[in-house]
Design an enzyme around this catalytic site. Structure first.
Site, PDB file in Angstrom:
ATOM      1  N   ILE A   1       7.938   6.591  17.232  1.00 34.64           N
ATOM      2  CA  ILE A   1       7.661   7.271  15.733  1.00 34.64           C
ATOM      3  C   ILE A   1       6.438   8.326  15.929  1.00 34.64           C
ATOM      4  CG2 ILE A   1       7.459   7.220  13.314  1.00 34.64           C
ATOM      5  CD1 ILE A   1      10.004   5.879  14.276  1.00 34.64           C
TER       6      ILE A   1
ATOM      7  N   LYS B   1       0.829  -1.195  -0.202  1.00 43.45           N
ATOM      8  CA  LYS B   1       0.096   0.009  -0.109  1.00 43.45           C
ATOM      9  C   LYS B   1       0.877   1.185   0.012  1.00 43.45           C
ATOM     10  CE  LYS B   1      -1.611   1.620   3.989  1.00 43.45           C
ATOM     11  NZ  LYS B   1      -1.388   3.159   4.064  1.00 43.45           N
ATOM     12  N   ASN B   2       1.720   1.239   0.977  1.00 47.33           N
ATOM     13  CA  ASN B   2       2.591   2.608   1.172  1.00 47.33           C
ATOM     14  C   ASN B   2       3.441   2.840  -0.171  1.00 47.33           C
ATOM     15  OD1 ASN B   2       1.267   2.980   3.422  1.00 47.33           O
ATOM     16  ND2 ASN B   2       3.188   2.468   4.642  1.00 47.33           N
TER      17      ASN B   2
ATOM     18  N   CYS C   1      -4.166  12.988  12.491  1.00 48.50           N
ATOM     19  CA  CYS C   1      -4.937  11.762  12.360  1.00 48.50           C
ATOM     20  C   CYS C   1      -4.742  11.192  13.797  1.00 48.50           C
ATOM     21  CB  CYS C   1      -4.400  10.991  11.194  1.00 48.50           C
ATOM     22  SG  CYS C   1      -2.583  10.311  11.702  1.00 48.50           S
TER      23      CYS C   1
ATOM     24  N   ARG D   1      -8.787   0.007   4.322  1.00 51.87           N
ATOM     25  CA  ARG D   1      -7.571   1.217   3.839  1.00 51.87           C
ATOM     26  C   ARG D   1      -6.311   0.341   3.390  1.00 51.87           C
ATOM     27  NH1 ARG D   1      -5.964   4.854   7.590  1.00 51.87           N
ATOM     28  NH2 ARG D   1      -4.687   5.450   5.937  1.00 51.87           N
TER      29      ARG D   1
ATOM     30  N   ARG E   1      -3.580  11.048   4.660  1.00 53.61           N
ATOM     31  CA  ARG E   1      -2.618  11.952   4.784  1.00 53.61           C
ATOM     32  C   ARG E   1      -1.514  11.643   3.548  1.00 53.61           C
ATOM     33  NH1 ARG E   1       0.723  14.620   8.048  1.00 53.61           N
ATOM     34  NH2 ARG E   1       2.965  14.083   7.446  1.00 53.61           N
TER      35      ARG E   1
ATOM     36  N   ASP F   1       4.455   0.438  12.160  1.00 53.39           N
ATOM     37  CA  ASP F   1       3.078  -0.094  11.622  1.00 53.39           C
ATOM     38  C   ASP F   1       2.969  -1.682  11.956  1.00 53.39           C
ATOM     39  OD1 ASP F   1       2.784   2.362  10.389  1.00 53.39           O
ATOM     40  OD2 ASP F   1       3.284   1.843   8.371  1.00 53.39           O
TER      41      ASP F   1
ATOM     42  N   ARG G   1       1.488  14.554  13.284  1.00 54.36           N
ATOM     43  CA  ARG G   1       1.919  14.572  11.984  1.00 54.36           C
ATOM     44  C   ARG G   1       2.134  15.958  11.082  1.00 54.36           C
ATOM     45  NH1 ARG G   1      -0.687   8.909   9.703  1.00 54.36           N
ATOM     46  NH2 ARG G   1       1.546   8.858   8.652  1.00 54.36           N
TER      47      ARG G   1
HETATM   48  C1  UD1 Z   1       4.962   6.779   6.237  1.00 48.92           C
HETATM   49  C2  UD1 Z   1       3.903   5.598   6.310  1.00 48.92           C
HETATM   50  C3  UD1 Z   1       3.408   5.239   7.528  1.00 48.92           C
HETATM   51  C4  UD1 Z   1       4.254   4.867   8.424  1.00 48.92           C
HETATM   52  C5  UD1 Z   1       5.267   5.974   8.776  1.00 48.92           C
HETATM   53  C6  UD1 Z   1       6.525   5.672   9.487  1.00 48.92           C
HETATM   54  C7  UD1 Z   1       2.977   5.995   3.867  1.00 48.92           C
HETATM   55  C8  UD1 Z   1       1.899   6.463   3.016  1.00 48.92           C
HETATM   56  N1  UD1 Z   1       2.775   5.994   5.277  1.00 48.92           N
HETATM   57  O1  UD1 Z   1       4.135   7.725   6.989  1.00 48.92           O
HETATM   58  O2  UD1 Z   1       2.310   4.011   7.494  1.00 48.92           O
HETATM   59  O3  UD1 Z   1       3.735   4.602   9.759  1.00 48.92           O
HETATM   60  O4  UD1 Z   1       5.800   6.264   7.267  1.00 48.92           O
HETATM   61  O5  UD1 Z   1       7.182   4.517   9.110  1.00 48.92           O
HETATM   62  O6  UD1 Z   1       4.090   5.485   3.516  1.00 48.92           O
HETATM   63  N2  UD1 Z   1       7.175  14.252  11.070  1.00 48.92           N
HETATM   64  C9  UD1 Z   1       7.452  15.692  11.269  1.00 48.92           C
HETATM   65  N3  UD1 Z   1       7.268  16.567  10.328  1.00 48.92           N
HETATM   66  C10 UD1 Z   1       7.160  16.331   8.796  1.00 48.92           C
HETATM   67  C11 UD1 Z   1       7.206  14.869   8.539  1.00 48.92           C
HETATM   68  C12 UD1 Z   1       7.120  13.771   9.761  1.00 48.92           C
HETATM   69  O7  UD1 Z   1       7.352  15.779  12.439  1.00 48.92           O
HETATM   70  O8  UD1 Z   1       7.240  17.168   8.138  1.00 48.92           O
HETATM   71  C13 UD1 Z   1       6.954  13.327  12.119  1.00 48.92           C
HETATM   72  C14 UD1 Z   1       5.724  12.656  12.031  1.00 48.92           C
HETATM   73  O9  UD1 Z   1       4.751  13.415  12.909  1.00 48.92           O
HETATM   74  C15 UD1 Z   1       5.772  11.461  12.795  1.00 48.92           C
HETATM   75  C16 UD1 Z   1       7.354  11.033  12.130  1.00 48.92           C
HETATM   76  O10 UD1 Z   1       7.860  12.141  11.864  1.00 48.92           O
HETATM   77  O11 UD1 Z   1       5.902  11.466  14.067  1.00 48.92           O
HETATM   78  C17 UD1 Z   1       7.273   9.810  11.155  1.00 48.92           C
HETATM   79  O12 UD1 Z   1       6.755  10.589   9.942  1.00 48.92           O
HETATM   80  P1  UD1 Z   1       7.043  10.057   8.505  1.00 48.92           P
HETATM   81  O13 UD1 Z   1       8.236   9.099   8.480  1.00 48.92           O
HETATM   82  O14 UD1 Z   1       6.915  11.269   7.662  1.00 48.92           O
HETATM   83  O15 UD1 Z   1       5.645   9.278   8.281  1.00 48.92           O
HETATM   84  P2  UD1 Z   1       4.665   9.236   7.052  1.00 48.92           P
HETATM   85  O16 UD1 Z   1       5.588   9.435   5.715  1.00 48.92           O
HETATM   86  O17 UD1 Z   1       3.654  10.132   7.292  1.00 48.92           O
END
Ligand code: UD1
Length: 423
Positions: A331, A22-23, A118, A401, A94, A309, A123
């Site tokens: 995380i 999915k991701n 969420c 989802r 997201r 995850d 996030r």
């Molecule tokens: C992706 C995955 C999700 C997984 C996550 C961590 C997809 C669609 N989703 O989510 O399933 O749980 O990686 O492995 O691939 N953060 C910030 N600022 C930012 C971006 C992130 O503070 O600009 C923080 C987030 O709030 C969170 C952490 O960094 O606490 C990890 O986020 P991130 O690695 O960006 O996850 P996603 O890409 O949203």
């Protein structure tokens, strides 16, 4: 609304096919915005999140066609496109924010709604926007939308140091950099297999990318990208989820398409818990060595560490393990919402901030429970498979989802599980 009904106690034996990730698919699809020529994805999973991304891309002007019952997604995005990703679609998922980098790279400007928080945490998107700003984009937040504009109409290469190895920010910047002028270096980049899969696809389209899978990714911008066909990598989270099913219930299950290198840290924890994992030529075979798993401590980390995850599903195993386990979530700040539901099934769990202490009990008891997010929902199904009596998991739209054909896959290996209409 539907619910999943599970009657626990059956040992599980047989094979479960693992779908495309999915991701990975959710980040590969927006890559179509980077090219005027077709991009075709094979081995796509059939999930509601993929339908949401399809709607979003169509709203931007891409042609997206689902073929072979959803296994193949044929996309094409030529001519003028709309650069505004609307709140009505973005708020549903997201990962919609992954259109920001491609739109900005293609058109020089984009308006993307902020996805909002969420259930699992706030996030923010600061790592994405700071990176794009370094590449010459001016980004303003107005009325809940990010308005991004590249100086001179085209992004330029830059050295970007991420404060945290964000998966989404790595994907957004990597896609944006493929069409930027000059070279972009991302330091402290995320190393997840989905990033490598995206880089592989972009290379097939003609991008010049090195270092994906390491903490430093270098992208040499090109003037245009072409057509490509790309198979989506196997879903390591679906894989880990179904590996836990025989670990919790007993029996032996082979996960078709699974590879240890997608999920090494998780396999090490399973081994410590007394679960055998063997690589076969078709996938991964999983079997519990004893009648009950051993307690283990788990800390979630970016790849190659233990994936956040899979934390909820691992907790379902540890609820009936022999001894006390400590789970640390590093995380997301609010990712233990499954704990109160597992406690309703007789689990002994104490949560303090980002740490959950699980005292294993001999047996869980079936109960009506509520899914609170995608991974929490499947952890409750896993717990139900091992519990005495009947477990009804409500709010299964979370499950749809991210997991295709859960009932067919688990009943195919002997689980007593069905989907019912809930009042
Ligand atoms: C992706 C995955 C999700 C997984 C996550 C961590 C997809 C669609 N989703 O989510 O399933 O749980 O990686 O492995 O691939 N953060 C910030 N600022 C930012 C971006 C992130 O503070 O600009 C923080 C987030 O709030 C969170 C952490 O960094 O606490 C990890 O986020 P991130 O690695 O960006 O996850 P996603 O890409 O949203």
């Amino acid at each position: 609304m539907d619910a999943i009904l599970v009657r626990g106690g059956n040992a599980l034996n047989g094979q479960i096919p693992i779908a495309g990730a999915k991701n990975a698919c959710l980040t590969l699809m927006p890559a179509t915005l980077l090219s005027e020529e077709p991009l075709t994805l094979t081995n796509a999973p059939r999930l509601s999140d993929i339908r949401t991304m399809t709607q979003l891309l169509q709203s931007l002007g891409a042609e997206v066609t689902s073929l072979q019952e959803g296994r193949v997604i044929a996309m094409s995005c030529h001519g003028a496109i709309n650069t505004r990703a609307d709140y009505d679609i973005v708020r549903k998922m997201r990962a919609s924010n992954l259109v920001l980098g491609p739109l900005l790279a293609r058109e020089g400007h984009a308006e993307v709604s902020l996805p909002g928080g969420c259930a699992i945490g706030a996030r923010p998107m600061d790592i994405h926007t700071d990176g794009l700003a370094k590449m010459g984009a001016q980004i303003d937040l107005r009325d809940g939308y990010l308005y991004a504009k590249a100086a001179g109409g085209r992004l330029k290469g830059a050295v970007i140091d991420f404060p945290f190895a964000s998966v989404g920010a790595t994907e957004n910047i990597m896609m944006a950099a493929t069409l930027a002028k000059g070279t972009t270096v991302i330091n402290n980049a995320a190393r997840e297999p989905e990033i490598v899969d995206l880089a592989d696809c972009l290379r097939r389209m003609g991008a010049q990318i090195d270092g994906d899978g390491t903490a430093t990714i270098t992208v040499q911008g090109v003037d245009r990208l072409g057509a490509a066909t790309h198979p989506v990598v196997a879903d390591r989270i679906e894989l880990g989820t179904y590996m836990l099913a025989p670990a919790i219930c007993g029996g032996e299950v082979e996960l078709l398409g699974g590879r240890i290198n997608l999920i090494g840290a998780f396999c090490e924890k399973l081994d410590a818990a007394g679960i055998d994992v063997t690589q076969t030529d078709r996938g991964l075979k999983v079997k519990c060595r004893g009648a009950r798993a051993n307690a283990v401590d788990v800390t979630t980390e970016p790849f190659p560490g233990f994936p956040t995850d899979l934390q909820a599903q691992m907790m379902a195993l540890l609820c009936t393990a022999d001894g006390t386990s400590v789970l640390e979530e590093t995380i997301f700040e609010n990712r233990f919402m499954h704990a109160p539901e597992l406690i309703r099934m007789g689990a002994s769990i104490e949560v303090h901030g980002g740490r959950a202490t699980v005292q294993g009990v001999e047996r869980l008891k079936g109960a009506p429970v509520m899914a609170t997010d995608l991974r929490a929902s499947v952890s409750l199904i896993l717990a139900g498979l091992a519990a005495e009596g009947e477990t009804k998991v409500s709010r299964v739209y979370h499950l749809d989802r991210g997991y295709e054909h859960v009932v067919a896959k688990l009943s195919g290996v002997g689980a007593d599980i069905e989907r019912i209409k809930d009042q």
